[in-house]
Design an enzyme around this catalytic site. Structure first.
Site, mmCIF file in Angstrom:
data_model
loop_
_atom_site.group_PDB
_atom_site.id
_atom_site.type_symbol
_atom_site.label_atom_id
_atom_site.label_comp_id
_atom_site.label_asym_id
_atom_site.label_seq_id
_atom_site.Cartn_x
_atom_site.Cartn_y
_atom_site.Cartn_z
ATOM 1 N N HIS A 201 -3.226 7.549 1.706
ATOM 2 C CA HIS A 201 -3.622 6.201 1.296
ATOM 3 C C HIS A 201 -5.019 5.946 1.841
ATOM 4 O O HIS A 201 -5.300 6.162 3.020
ATOM 5 C CB HIS A 201 -2.634 5.179 1.851
ATOM 6 C CG HIS A 201 -3.095 3.767 1.712
ATOM 7 N ND1 HIS A 201 -3.586 3.265 0.530
ATOM 8 C CD2 HIS A 201 -3.155 2.747 2.611
ATOM 9 C CE1 HIS A 201 -3.932 1.999 0.703
ATOM 10 N NE2 HIS A 201 -3.680 1.667 1.958
ATOM 11 N N CYS B 226 0.817 -1.226 0.000
ATOM 12 C CA CYS B 226 0.000 0.000 0.000
ATOM 13 C C CYS B 226 0.847 1.271 0.000
ATOM 14 O O CYS B 226 0.359 2.342 -0.362
ATOM 15 C CB CYS B 226 -0.949 0.003 1.199
ATOM 16 S SG CYS B 226 -2.145 -1.351 1.173
ATOM 17 N N ASN C 1 -10.000 0.126 -0.350
ATOM 18 C CA ASN C 1 -8.538 0.177 -0.316
ATOM 19 C C ASN C 1 -8.003 -0.417 -1.614
ATOM 20 O O ASN C 1 -8.079 -1.618 -1.830
ATOM 21 C CB ASN C 1 -8.033 -0.622 0.898
ATOM 22 C CG ASN C 1 -6.530 -0.584 1.059
ATOM 23 O OD1 ASN C 1 -5.798 -0.223 0.139
ATOM 24 N ND2 ASN C 1 -6.052 -0.977 2.231
#
Length: 324
Positions: A251, A114, A281
């Site tokens: 993020h 990520c 996500n």
């Protein structure tokens, strides 16, 4: 004078299939209300059967190049952040290069889960300021739906697929924090925390892709602390603070993490670009997706000071401060 990496264009691509939270109610002990309350996620996009990470990346790249008004054959380097490549090799980046019809320059992938886009952006900035490239296409692209355990309600409802891209170009700046472009970067990792977030498969272990495994509560605690710290460090490097920031573009993992990080940075949520509710996500794709959507919405404007920050498996984390 100082060479800066200035954003010339941005774009994104999302697969056509939209999956609302309610779809999970048929197979899991969960609900739309449960998912929204704990994550802020309302829906996400899943790639179609046969739709690959490189295909998403190519479409995002084409959108960014069009936005920049720069043809693909003028790009010197392509850096793709992904943890879900089409193949073990070749890299997604070389497949993007071929898909764009470019035979110029070089291309490679970066893998920091990520945090991948922050790592890729810092990497691309290094190529530009060192003189190795004048224009770099930086892409985050993922198909995390391919590595979900659909029986694990703690993870499979969190992730989505998508891609985002930036075109960076070398430009002369004054060397002050009023310059456009990347102003500072800050990267970290700590491999001792591997068990908190990992995939239980791979080439030299099981021979298959495996499924994502996560200790959610532990990741949350690390995320809030480490994201605020790295953002402060990156701002400190250029003598700035949260008060100077126009937009945090984080993020997009979890609304509670985003809110807690913004609070620690003393930046109100009105100055945070949020897309987690619509995309879930998307790992390395989430920051470039949010940058592209933020520009489309009219939130991000030329001259705005942005902080991007992310944490992912590794653990790996970091931040980039840039002026749009």
């Amino acid at each position: 004078m100082k060479i800066r990496s200035v954003v010339r264009g941005v774009g994104h691509y999302l697969p056509a299939r939209v999956v609302e939270n309610g779809e999970f109610e048929a197979t899991l002990d969960t609900s739309d209300e449960w998912i929204r309350a704990r994550t802020g996620i309302e829906r996400r996009h899943f790639a179609a059967e046969g739709e690959t990470t490189s295909q998403l990346a190519i479409k995002a790249a084409q959108a960014a190049l069009e936005d920049a008004g720069i043809p693909a054959d003028r790009i010197d380097a392509i850096v793709v952040a992904t943890s879900t490549p089409d193949f073990t090799f070749p890299s997604v980046a070389t497949m993007v290069q071929a898909g764009l019809g470019s035979t110029h320059g070089f291309a490679y992938d970066v893998q920091a889960v990520c945090a991948g886009f922050v790592y890729a952006l810092a990497n691309a900035n290094g190529l530009i300021v060192s003189g190795q490239a004048e224009r770099v296409l930086v892409i985050g692209a993922e198909t995390f739906s391919r590595i979900m355990d659909w029986t694990d309600r703690g993870t499979c409802v969190l992730f989505g697929d998508g891609a985002g891209a930036l075109v960076l170009e070398a430009a002369e700046g004054s060397g002050t924090n009023s310059d456009r472009g990347v102003l500072s970067t800050d990267l970290h990792s700590d491999g001792r925390y591997r068990e908190l977030l990992y995939v239980d498969g791979g080439v030299s272990t099981t021979g298959v892709a495996g499924h994502l495994r996560m200790q959610g509560n532990a990741v949350f605690k690390h995320a809030v602390q480490k994201l605020a710290e790295t953002a402060h460090t990156a701002l400190d490097k250029i003598g700035m603070s949260g008060e100077d920031v126009d937009w945090i573009v984080p993020h997009q993992a979890n609304l509670r993490i985003i809110s807690a990080t913004a609070e620690r940075m003393q930046v109100p949520m009105e100055r945070v670009v949020l897309t987690v509710q619509d995309h879930g996500n998307t790992s390395a794709a989430s920051i470039p997706l949010a940058l592209s959507v933020g520009k489309q919405r009219g939130q991000i404007k030329t001259g705005d000071l942005l902080v991007t920050e992310a944490i992912g498996g590794g653990l790996a984390w970091g931040s980039v401060v840039l002026r749009w």
